[in-house]
Design an enzyme around this catalytic site. Structure first.
Site, PDB file in Angstrom:
ATOM      1  N   SER A   1       1.067  -1.137   0.192  1.00 47.68           N
ATOM      2  CA  SER A   1       0.272   0.355  -0.024  1.00 47.68           C
ATOM      3  C   SER A   1       1.266   0.969   0.192  1.00 47.68           C
ATOM      4  O   SER A   1       1.552   1.778  -0.928  1.00 47.68           O
ATOM      5  CB  SER A   1      -0.996  -0.798   1.016  1.00 47.68           C
ATOM      6  OG  SER A   1      -1.840   0.712   1.657  1.00 47.68           O
TER       7      SER A   1
ATOM      8  N   HIS B   1      -3.567  -2.013  -4.146  1.00 39.83           N
ATOM      9  CA  HIS B   1      -4.520  -2.690  -4.267  1.00 39.83           C
ATOM     10  C   HIS B   1      -6.000  -2.330  -5.449  1.00 39.83           C
ATOM     11  O   HIS B   1      -6.852  -2.074  -5.841  1.00 39.83           O
ATOM     12  CB  HIS B   1      -5.627  -1.172  -3.063  1.00 39.83           C
ATOM     13  CG  HIS B   1      -5.358  -1.326  -1.948  1.00 39.83           C
ATOM     14  ND1 HIS B   1      -4.863  -2.005  -1.258  1.00 39.83           N
ATOM     15  CD2 HIS B   1      -4.158   0.540  -1.664  1.00 39.83           C
ATOM     16  CE1 HIS B   1      -3.921  -1.265   0.083  1.00 39.83           C
ATOM     17  NE2 HIS B   1      -3.898  -0.161  -0.034  1.00 39.83           N
TER      18      HIS B   1
END
Length: 272
Positions: free
Chosen positions: A165, A200
């Site tokens: 992330s 993501h």
């Protein structure tokens, strides 16, 4: 210091954890059987291991193997999550089954308790994992504190860098982020890895269309997108291995052809 005590500490916290194995199929440590730096005159291999989301035990085990050390020192750098205690707890739990010495270096510190410099702490590690969270804030703090400069030196020395992330995006030149109000936007990062990144890719509905729009239009450089639970190992700026911990998780190279984004699937190997 015991794990239950680390939450109250704002200085470097170290906990020796576990005695599990470090196997990753097909991977051999670079300087097997030693804890030394590369031989004199030989430049260190610069290594980064990213994931689109989820940097659990399997990725930690892989990072440990990449260090080439029997029991490497791995440090969690949770700046992007504002040093949240639950993320730090998860880090230590994930490290517990792996034969590593786990540390955390907080960024929200005071000089009365933080008695070592960023360089003294981070350059003593074999691997550094950046947390997820707010990439924009992470970059601002790192630059204000000079942590960005220390991380560059760590990379140049062959200390393995990584994260998921915000902890994957941070190593690239630019990428997409949810660090601002209302909608996804773009952020400039450290630029160790050339090009752009989208984490993501399969879990947040707006990630893929925005990244394709920006790359296709030329507003953002071509780069790499990773699903959650999938990641890429780079040596310098070369992709050496694509991995995943979930069967349907993939990575992609996204470029522009004729004003449109083109995805090339990078099929991963499973790690556990």
């Amino acid at each position: 210091m015991k794990r239950r005590d680390f939450i109250t500490a704002s200085a470097l916290t170290s906990i020796g954890l576990g005695s599990g194995a470090l196997p990753v199929a097909g991977l051999k440590p670079m300087f097997a059987g030693t804890t030394d730096s590369p031989p004199p005159g030989r430049a260190a291999t610069r290594k980064i291991l990213i994931a689109g989301g989820g940097y659990g035990e399997a990725f930690i085990r892989y990072m440990a193997a990449l260090t080439g050390k029997a029991r490497p020192r791995l440090c969690f750098l949770p700046t992007a999550s504002a040093d949240r205690s639950d993320g730090i707890i998860t880090w230590f739990r994930s490290c517990a089954p792996v034969n590593v010495e786990a540390f955390v270096q907080e960024s929200f510190i005071g000089s009365d308790k933080q008695t070592k410099g960023w360089d003294e702490v981070l350059l003593s590690m074999d691997g550094i994992v950046a947390s997820g969270g707010n990439t924009l804030n992470q970059q601002a703090i790192w630059k204000a504190q000079g942590i960005d400069v220390v991380l560059k030196e760590a990379w140049d020395r062959g200390i393995v860098l990584g994260g998921a992330s915000a902890g994957s995006l941070c190593w690239f030149e630019e990428g997409t982020t949810d660090s601002r109000p209302k909608e996804l936007s773009t952020v400039k990062c450290l630029g160790f890895l050339k090009g752009s990144h989208s984490p993501h890719y399969d879990r947040e509905p707006q990630r893929r269309p925005l990244y394709q729009k920006l790359v296709g239009s030329g507003e953002m450089k071509p780069g790499y997108a990773c699903d959650n639970d999938a990641g890429i190992y780079f040596e310098d700026n070369v992709v050496k291995r694509v991995v995943s911990t979930r069967a349907d998780a993939k990575c992609y190279y996204v470029s522009a052809v004729g004003g449109k984004a083109v995805e090339k699937v990078l099929e991963p190997e499973h790690i556990a």
